[in-house]
Design a protein around this motif. Structure first.
Motif, mmCIF file in Angstrom:
data_model
loop_
_atom_site.group_PDB
_atom_site.id
_atom_site.type_symbol
_atom_site.label_atom_id
_atom_site.label_comp_id
_atom_site.label_asym_id
_atom_site.label_seq_id
_atom_site.Cartn_x
_atom_site.Cartn_y
_atom_site.Cartn_z
ATOM 1 N N GLY A 33 0.818 -1.207 0.000
ATOM 2 C CA GLY A 33 0.000 0.000 0.000
ATOM 3 C C GLY A 33 0.847 1.251 0.000
ATOM 4 N N THR A 77 -6.369 -4.737 0.467
ATOM 5 C CA THR A 77 -6.514 -3.496 1.231
ATOM 6 C C THR A 77 -7.693 -3.602 2.213
ATOM 7 O OG1 THR A 77 -8.071 -2.474 -0.316
ATOM 8 C CG2 THR A 77 -5.712 -2.209 -0.782
ATOM 9 N N SER A 79 -10.140 -1.585 2.242
ATOM 10 C CA SER A 79 -11.360 -1.373 1.442
ATOM 11 C C SER A 79 -11.802 -2.671 0.778
ATOM 12 C CB SER A 79 -11.118 -0.297 0.375
ATOM 13 O OG SER A 79 -10.989 0.970 0.981
ATOM 14 N N ASP A 80 -10.832 -3.488 0.333
ATOM 15 C CA ASP A 80 -11.177 -4.799 -0.232
ATOM 16 C C ASP A 80 -11.929 -5.639 0.807
ATOM 17 O OD1 ASP A 80 -9.879 -4.241 -2.638
ATOM 18 O OD2 ASP A 80 -7.986 -5.094 -1.959
ATOM 19 N N GLU A 83 -15.533 -4.570 1.307
ATOM 20 C CA GLU A 83 -16.403 -4.925 0.186
ATOM 21 C C GLU A 83 -16.567 -6.432 0.006
ATOM 22 O OE1 GLU A 83 -18.120 -2.758 -1.567
ATOM 23 O OE2 GLU A 83 -17.290 -1.164 -0.318
ATOM 24 N N VAL A 104 -11.088 6.862 4.205
ATOM 25 C CA VAL A 104 -11.353 6.088 2.984
ATOM 26 C C VAL A 104 -10.125 6.071 2.080
ATOM 27 C CG1 VAL A 104 -12.729 5.985 0.867
ATOM 28 C CG2 VAL A 104 -13.835 6.551 3.044
ATOM 29 N N GLY A 105 -9.472 7.210 1.943
ATOM 30 C CA GLY A 105 -8.288 7.287 1.096
ATOM 31 C C GLY A 105 -7.188 6.350 1.544
ATOM 32 N N ARG A 107 -7.662 3.660 3.507
ATOM 33 C CA ARG A 107 -8.157 2.271 3.403
ATOM 34 C C ARG A 107 -8.085 1.757 1.968
ATOM 35 N NH1 ARG A 107 -12.132 4.216 7.278
ATOM 36 N NH2 ARG A 107 -13.754 4.490 5.702
ATOM 37 N N ASN A 108 -8.159 2.648 1.013
ATOM 38 C CA ASN A 108 -8.045 2.226 -0.390
ATOM 39 C C ASN A 108 -6.633 1.795 -0.759
ATOM 40 O OD1 ASN A 108 -10.730 2.710 -0.902
ATOM 41 N ND2 ASN A 108 -10.407 4.739 -1.795
ATOM 42 N N ARG A 109 -5.646 2.181 0.042
ATOM 43 C CA ARG A 109 -4.250 1.840 -0.243
ATOM 44 C C ARG A 109 -3.668 0.863 0.782
ATOM 45 N NH1 ARG A 109 -1.746 2.630 -4.862
ATOM 46 N NH2 ARG A 109 0.176 2.483 -3.663
ATOM 47 N N THR A 111 -2.827 -2.006 3.466
ATOM 48 C CA THR A 111 -3.113 -3.443 3.516
ATOM 49 C C THR A 111 -2.982 -3.968 4.946
ATOM 50 O OG1 THR A 111 -0.806 -4.084 3.147
ATOM 51 C CG2 THR A 111 -2.168 -3.691 1.192
#
Length: 295
Positions: A33, A77, A79-80, A83, A104-105, A107-109, A111
């Motif tokens: 990440g 990540t 975020s993964d 989802e 959110v930013g 969490r999107n990167r 891990t």
């Protein structure tokens, strides 16, 4: 702040190629990440000669549930996880943990594996690994090692990972009996803040519990004495009071810029009682819904 340190950037096509680079280079850093690594390079805390970017390795970007075991690859990540249908159905408390990680930013990167490799005391993934008796899967040119979570965390920012090795993922066995969990995280404010205290409680249908604290000791703490006290017992105010006394023996919080040790100890007990009650309630199918804070 710009990066002024020069390094070679390599993006291997597979794990074998990544391991070859790690074996040949004396001073390497692994980039997944990058949310911790980039800041460390900017601040010259680390000065790698080679940065190995593993983000594009498909075999590391998997969430799998096979043979009653969950595998989370090194490229997955937060975020993964949020989802993931597997996570929501099998491990909803991981969904709950992931929702509290930074923004959110980030969490999107960021891990999970990067989080446990950073091994900072306030990491969110440490209590998760400890409570589920997870194993960390490490690959190197000499083969694969499966390291129990209890042996992975050695000291702040220090793990069992050896030079030339790469974490491919973590594995969490699914408990053999029905279970529920509750993640409790204390920060100074809502949003992107590091934990002052964090806590994961798992309650099993056979009357046993698993309890793990973070940010209150150099490494995540599995509260074995508290578990032994609670296992098989009816949860009463008197028993919780006894458990709170044992918590004082289990954790060793410090005073720093985020909180005093006295505040951390007090709140750890408050979080324990609320988390315990929520976990038991969830085990019976009642509220609070996963993702709902209990503090």
């Amino acid at each position: 702040m710009p990066i002024i340190h020069k390094f070679d950037y390599l993006k291997p096509k597979n794990i074998g190629e990544a391991l070859t680079v790690l074996a040949k280079s004396k001073n390497t850093a692994i980039l997944a990440g990058g949310t911790d690594l980039i800041d460390l390079i900017k601040e010259n805390v680390v000065q790698p000669e080679v940065v190995v970017d593993i983000k594009g390795l498909d075999e590391l970007n998997q969430i799998k549930f096979e043979n009653d075991s969950l595998f989370i690859g090194a490229g997955v990540t937060f975020s993964d996880l949020i989802e993931s249908k597997i996570i929501k159905e099998k491990y909803p408390v991981i969904f709950e943990i992931s929702k509290t990680v930074a923004s959110v930013g980030i969490r999107n990167r960021a891990t999970v594996v990067g989080n446990i490799c950073s091994a900072v005391p306030c990491m969110d993934s440490g209590p998760l690994l400890m409570a589920y008796d997870a194993t960390v899967q490490v690959v190197g040119q000499k083969g694969t090692r499966n390291i129990p979570a209890a042996e992975w965390f050695i000291a702040p920012r220090k793990t069992s990972l050896q030079k030339g090795e790469l974490v491919s993922g973590i594995s969490l066995l699914f408990p053999k009996v029905k279970h529920a969990g509750c993640w409790v995280k204390l920060g100074r404010y809502t949003g992107e803040d590091l934990a002052q205290v964090n806590l994961l409680i798992l309650a099993m249908a056979d009357g046993t519990f698993r309890i793990s604290f973070g940010a209150v000791a150099p490494v995540p703490v599995r509260a074995r004495k508290v578990e032994k006290l609670l296992n098989g017992q009816a949860i009463t105010p008197t028993l919780i009071e006894k458990a709170n006394q044992l918590i004082e023996e289990e954790i060793k919080p410090i005073t720093d810029v985020r909180a005093t040790k006295e505040y951390r100890m007090h709140m750890a007990k408050v979080m324990f009682e609320r988390g315990l009650n929520a976990t038991i309630s969830r085990l019976t199918g009642k509220s609070p819904k996963y993702g709902t804070s209990v503090i």
